[in-house]
Design a protein around this motif. Structure first.
Motif, short mmCIF file in Angstrom:
data_model
loop_
_atom_site.label_atom_id
_atom_site.label_comp_id
_atom_site.label_asym_id
_atom_site.label_seq_id
_atom_site.Cartn_x
_atom_site.Cartn_y
_atom_site.Cartn_z
N ARG A 245 53.48 68.50 53.45
CA ARG A 245 52.46 69.24 54.22
C ARG A 245 51.66 70.18 53.33
NH1 ARG A 245 56.56 69.49 58.37
NH2 ARG A 245 57.24 71.49 57.52
N SER A 246 52.33 70.82 52.38
CA SER A 246 51.65 71.79 51.52
C SER A 246 50.83 71.13 50.42
CB SER A 246 52.67 72.74 50.89
OG SER A 246 53.50 72.05 49.96
N GLY A 247 51.05 69.82 50.20
CA GLY A 247 50.34 69.12 49.15
C GLY A 247 51.03 69.17 47.80
N ARG A 248 52.23 69.76 47.73
CA ARG A 248 52.96 69.78 46.45
C ARG A 248 53.46 68.40 46.08
NH1 ARG A 248 57.77 73.23 45.74
NH2 ARG A 248 57.24 73.16 43.53
N LEU A 249 53.69 67.55 47.08
CA LEU A 249 54.10 66.18 46.83
C LEU A 249 53.16 65.22 47.56
CD1 LEU A 249 58.01 66.24 47.12
CD2 LEU A 249 56.63 66.10 45.04
N VAL A 250 52.82 64.12 46.90
CA VAL A 250 51.99 63.08 47.50
C VAL A 250 52.62 61.73 47.19
CG1 VAL A 250 49.88 64.44 47.29
CG2 VAL A 250 50.53 62.86 45.44
N CYS A 251 52.22 60.72 47.95
CA CYS A 251 52.67 59.36 47.67
C CYS A 251 51.63 58.69 46.77
CB CYS A 251 52.86 58.57 48.95
SG CYS A 251 53.44 56.88 48.65
N PRO A 252 52.03 58.23 45.58
CA PRO A 252 51.04 57.64 44.66
C PRO A 252 50.66 56.20 45.01
CG PRO A 252 53.22 57.58 43.67
CD PRO A 252 53.37 58.32 44.97
N LEU A 253 51.31 55.61 46.02
CA LEU A 253 50.99 54.23 46.40
C LEU A 253 49.87 54.20 47.42
CD1 LEU A 253 54.54 52.63 46.76
CD2 LEU A 253 53.07 52.78 44.73
N ALA A 254 48.97 53.24 47.27
CA ALA A 254 47.84 53.12 48.19
C ALA A 254 48.30 52.70 49.58
CB ALA A 254 46.83 52.12 47.64
N ASP A 255 49.24 51.81 49.65
CA ASP A 255 49.73 51.31 50.94
C ASP A 255 51.26 51.25 50.87
OD1 ASP A 255 49.87 50.32 53.48
OD2 ASP A 255 49.40 48.25 52.91
N PRO A 256 51.95 52.40 50.98
CA PRO A 256 53.40 52.42 50.76
C PRO A 256 54.15 51.57 51.78
CG PRO A 256 52.64 54.49 51.70
CD PRO A 256 51.42 53.73 51.32
N PRO A 257 55.05 50.70 51.32
CA PRO A 257 55.84 49.88 52.24
C PRO A 257 56.70 50.78 53.14
CG PRO A 257 56.09 49.13 49.97
CD PRO A 257 55.39 50.45 49.92
N GLU A 258 56.99 50.30 54.33
CA GLU A 258 57.82 51.07 55.26
C GLU A 258 59.28 50.71 55.03
OE1 GLU A 258 56.84 51.53 59.28
OE2 GLU A 258 54.69 51.76 58.94
N VAL A 259 59.99 51.62 54.39
CA VAL A 259 61.43 51.48 54.18
C VAL A 259 62.09 52.68 54.84
CG1 VAL A 259 63.28 51.35 52.47
CG2 VAL A 259 61.07 50.26 52.01
N TRP A 260 63.02 52.39 55.75
CA TRP A 260 63.62 53.45 56.57
C TRP A 260 65.13 53.51 56.37
CZ3 TRP A 260 60.53 56.42 59.95
CH2 TRP A 260 59.21 55.98 60.06
N GLN A 261 65.67 54.69 56.60
CA GLN A 261 67.12 54.82 56.71
C GLN A 261 67.43 55.63 57.96
OE1 GLN A 261 68.52 56.72 53.09
NE2 GLN A 261 68.07 58.78 53.86
N ALA A 262 68.30 55.10 58.80
CA ALA A 262 68.74 55.81 60.02
C ALA A 262 69.98 56.60 59.65
CB ALA A 262 69.02 54.82 61.14
N SER A 263 69.79 57.84 59.25
CA SER A 263 70.92 58.50 58.60
C SER A 263 71.20 59.93 59.04
CB SER A 263 70.71 58.50 57.09
OG SER A 263 69.52 59.19 56.76
N LEU A 264 70.40 60.52 59.88
CA LEU A 264 70.67 61.89 60.31
C LEU A 264 71.28 61.86 61.70
CD1 LEU A 264 67.58 63.90 59.02
CD2 LEU A 264 69.95 64.23 58.37
N TRP A 265 72.52 62.35 61.80
CA TRP A 265 73.29 62.24 63.03
C TRP A 265 73.92 63.57 63.41
CZ3 TRP A 265 73.56 57.41 65.38
CH2 TRP A 265 73.12 56.33 64.60
N ILE A 266 74.03 63.80 64.70
CA ILE A 266 74.87 64.85 65.25
C ILE A 266 76.22 64.21 65.56
CG2 ILE A 266 75.25 66.44 67.18
CD1 ILE A 266 72.16 66.40 67.56
N ALA A 267 77.31 64.89 65.24
CA ALA A 267 78.64 64.36 65.55
C ALA A 267 79.57 65.50 65.93
CB ALA A 267 79.20 63.60 64.36
N CYS A 268 80.47 65.22 66.87
CA CYS A 268 81.50 66.17 67.26
C CYS A 268 82.50 65.46 68.18
CB CYS A 268 80.91 67.40 67.96
SG CYS A 268 80.19 67.06 69.58
#
Length: 292
Positions: A245-268
């Protein structure tokens, strides 16, 4: 045999303060009385709980385990007693959470939860070690993983898109192809589920040369190194959201492929869901990512 409650209080005060003198001042007895009570407790449990280190006392391994098992209960008793004396009731919520997720996503917005729940005293335990709910006083956890946790309630918070990210001074947005990435230093967060080799495999490219790598065991270090212009990191759009959001990081690819990981979970444990404090935290953390 009767439980030596006075001895347990003396032990707790000594373990918390690190000295018998400080413990004696905290509970209003003499240091010799504290020493005597600790000896009574050691005789009762059949093992040494402290060893001496100069003027201070240090918990033995058995003492550390015992303190871990009882300190929350002692503090609950103290809170309940203060409440009956006319103070407000305080409920302690113990949350185990991965260090990077806590640092990058939770702590910057934590004031919202605290202001909305003044009756909850929150304790964040920032570690990747899964809790042993039968021994540790953890109410719930937020962890990375596949979400297959036997015997526990689990709920996914959000899917994470894995993006090549770098400083805009290092490479402009859309200035590279996937094939060109292998010519640059690639920064690895070794605990991410999707690593650079997996990412290249998913996008259908096999690097033709040995990758120039630097590896970190915490994603916030990878993010910071990339933001300083030292290479290209493969990071989650959730964890790196502030820098994107701040612009400190950008994606250098023109059309970045969509690669996902389903990895953030609540557990108890399922039984913990009956607790108002647990439900309050679950609602709040889900609201953070509802729009995303």
């Amino acid at each position: 045999m009767a439980l030596p409650l006075r001895a347990i209080v003396a032990f707790h005060a000594t373990a918390r303060t690190g000295s018998m003198l400080s413990a004696s001042q905290a509970i209003g007895v003499t240091p010799s009385a504290v020493s005597q009570q600790i000896q009574i407790l050691e005789n009762h449990v059949g093992t040494r709980l402290f060893s001496r280190a100069g003027r201070k006392v240090v918990l033995t391994e058995a003492g550390e385990r015992y303190f871990d098992m009882i300190h929350d209960e002692i503090e609950r008793i103290e809170s309940a007693t203060e409440y009956l004396r006319g103070h407000h009731a305080i409920t302690v919520l113990n949350v185990r959470i991965s260090p990077t997720f806590a640092t990058k996503c939770i702590v910057p917005r934590l004031r919202e939860f605290l202001d909305a729940n003044p009756d909850i005293e929150l304790r964040l335990d920032a570690t990747n070690e899964p809790p042993d709910y039968s021994r540790e006083h953890i109410d719930l956890e937020v962890r990375h993983g596949e979400g297959t946790l036997s015997g526990l309630y689990t709920e996914k918070i959000i899917d994470e898109r894995m993006l090549p990210l770098c400083s805009p001074d290092y490479a402009a947005v859309g200035s590279m192809s996937v094939e060109e990435l292998e010519q640059h230093r690639l920064i690895h967060s070794v605990k991410n589920l999707v690593q650079w080799p997996h990412w290249f495999d998913k996008v259908g490219h096999q690097p033709r040369r040995r990758l120039d790598r630097v590896l970190f065991d915490r994603a916030y270090m990878s993010i910071e190194m990339a933001a300083q212009g030292a290479g290209i990191a493969l990071e989650s759009h959730v964890i790196a959201a502030q820098e994107i959001r701040s612009g400190r990081l950008v994606c250098p690819l023109a059309d970045p492929p969509e690669v996902w990981q389903a990895s953030l979970w609540i557990a108890c444990p399922h039984s913990h869901l009956r607790q108002h404090k647990v439900q309050s935290f679950i609602r709040w953390i889900k609201s953070l990512f509802a729009e995303e």
